[in-house]
Design a protein around this motif. Structure first.
Motif, PDB file in Angstrom:
ATOM      1  N   ASP A 128       0.670  -1.088   0.000  1.00  0.00           N
ATOM      2  CA  ASP A 128       0.045   0.076  -0.054  1.00  0.00           C
ATOM      3  C   ASP A 128       0.834   1.437   0.043  1.00  0.00           C
ATOM      4  OD1 ASP A 128       0.575  -1.130   2.791  1.00  0.00           O
ATOM      5  OD2 ASP A 128      -0.258   0.937   3.188  1.00  0.00           O
ATOM      6  N   LEU A 129       2.207   1.214   0.381  1.00  0.00           N
ATOM      7  CA  LEU A 129       2.948   2.398   0.468  1.00  0.00           C
ATOM      8  C   LEU A 129       3.380   2.781  -0.876  1.00  0.00           C
ATOM      9  CD1 LEU A 129       5.088   1.715   3.729  1.00  0.00           C
ATOM     10  CD2 LEU A 129       3.295   3.022   3.615  1.00  0.00           C
ATOM     11  N   ASP A 131       1.802   3.903  -2.644  1.00  0.00           N
ATOM     12  CA  ASP A 131       0.716   4.876  -3.225  1.00  0.00           C
ATOM     13  C   ASP A 131       0.880   5.731  -2.229  1.00  0.00           C
ATOM     14  OD1 ASP A 131      -0.155   3.333  -5.591  1.00  0.00           O
ATOM     15  OD2 ASP A 131      -1.378   2.281  -4.146  1.00  0.00           O
ATOM     16  N   LYS A 132       1.864   6.037  -1.397  1.00  0.00           N
ATOM     17  CA  LYS A 132       1.692   7.130  -0.347  1.00  0.00           C
ATOM     18  C   LYS A 132       3.297   7.409  -0.333  1.00  0.00           C
ATOM     19  CE  LYS A 132      -1.441   4.437   2.331  1.00  0.00           C
ATOM     20  NZ  LYS A 132      -1.752   3.842   3.481  1.00  0.00           N
ATOM     21  N   GLU A 133       3.613   8.626   0.441  1.00  0.00           N
ATOM     22  CA  GLU A 133       4.980   8.965   0.567  1.00  0.00           C
ATOM     23  C   GLU A 133       5.408   8.378   1.917  1.00  0.00           C
ATOM     24  OE1 GLU A 133       6.238  13.487  -0.281  1.00  0.00           O
ATOM     25  OE2 GLU A 133       5.410  13.459   1.679  1.00  0.00           O
ATOM     26  N   THR A 150       8.227   9.060  -3.073  1.00  0.00           N
ATOM     27  CA  THR A 150       7.229   9.727  -3.452  1.00  0.00           C
ATOM     28  C   THR A 150       6.441   8.738  -4.676  1.00  0.00           C
ATOM     29  OG1 THR A 150       8.130  11.691  -2.534  1.00  0.00           O
ATOM     30  CG2 THR A 150       5.910  11.966  -4.185  1.00  0.00           C
TER      31      THR A 150
END
Length: 311
Positions: A128-129, A131-133, A150
């Motif tokens: 899931d990370l 799609d995250k910073e 990023t």
């Protein structure tokens, strides 16, 4: 069943991986280093990759032949930076080009560092990370960096350097102390076993400049301890806990500047259980299992599968 093949020919390990049915299968082998030495010249690394890669590919494909190859992935450079280059990566890149052309499938290329980060996310079950910073630490024999990761529409993700070691890298400190104690290269696993025998207590103050660290003092202090007759297990523990103290200080400084971001630790040095336990307990950090921490093609397989829409 759709499959992915991935190759990574780093300065330390020849590695192959096969992604199939949501699972990753690996075959990898360390490059041979003569006793007492701390690495290889690039020409020697290239030679050994050429010798080892066919054996590993045969082992990877021994149980079942490829049924439906979707794409091939490989690492082509150490990091995603202009001018980042090491000859050893040309071996895996060349073999990957041949495979992709032979099977008529796409070839996806990434940096070695991107592969390490992806392997850590896969192992920690934190895809899931992507799609995250988040903040990723890459700690190995050639790199000790913390980068801001990023999401990106063109790359799997972009990285921005936030902090680094200003001299020795984490793996270099471990291997130099290991050589001092007569341990084989790479010294990490044996140094950890030796440190586990120590009951010594240390109060360590890492050498920091902002969020950057200096690790050369670890080697110097361990050399002094050895000359004074300090038991090897205590020296090993001091080395690892000094590295832990530096990483802890880096993490604290970076989280002060980037509060709330997840921490991910990748790279061969991060397979150490002392470091993993302490930073997981303090920060809830994500670590790869040892088989996904050291140099591997698994992360390249994950990135290739994502590029093909399989993850």
């Amino acid at each position: 069943m759709t499959e992915i093949l991935a190759l990574d020919t780093s300065n330390y390990t020849t590695s192959t991986a096969r992604f199939c049915g949501g699972q990753i299968f690996q075959q990898k082998r360390l490059l041979p280093v003569k006793k007492g030495e701390l690495g290889l010249r690039q020409s020697d690394a290239v030679f050994h990759h050429v010798q080892q890669l066919p054996d590993l590919m045969e082992a990877l494909l021994a149980e079942t032949a490829l049924q439906n190859l979707r794409a091939v992935g490989c690492s082509t450079r150490p990091r995603t930076l202009p001018g980042s280059y090491m000859p050893c990566f040309t071996v895996g890149h060349g073999a990957a080009r041949v495979l992709a052309a032979t099977y008529g499938v796409p070839l996806h290329t990434f940096s070695h560092q991107q592969g390490h980060i992806a392997a850590a996310l896969w192992s920690a079950k934190r895809l899931d990370l992507f799609d995250k910073e988040f903040i990723a630490f890459h700690v190995s024999g050639g790199t000790t960096e913390a980068v801001l990761v990023t999401p990106d529409t063109q790359e799997p993700f972009t990285v921005q350097l936030l902090a680094q070691s200003l001299d020795l890298k984490g793996g270099q400190a471990v291997d130099r102390v290991g050589r001092l104690l007569g341990l084989p290269f790479p010294a990490g696993p044996e140094l950890e076993k030796l440190a586990a025998q120590s009951d010594a207590k240390f109060k360590i103050h890492p050498s920091m400049k902002g969020a950057d660290c200096s690790l050369s003092g670890i080697e110097n202090q361990c050399g002094k301890m050895n000359a004074e007759g300090v038991p090897p297990q205590d020296i090993a523990k001091f080395c690892l806990y000094s590295l832990l103290a530096a990483l802890d200080a880096m993490a604290a400084a970076l989280l002060k500047a980037h509060p709330g971001l997840p921490l991910v630790f990748a790279g061969g040095v991060m397979s150490n259980q002392f470091i993993r336990k302490a930073l997981t307990e303090k920060y809830g950090a994500c670590f790869a299992e040892p088989v996904f921490s050291a140099d591997n093609a698994a992360g390249i397989a994950v990135l290739t599968a994502r590029a093909e829409g399989l993850l």
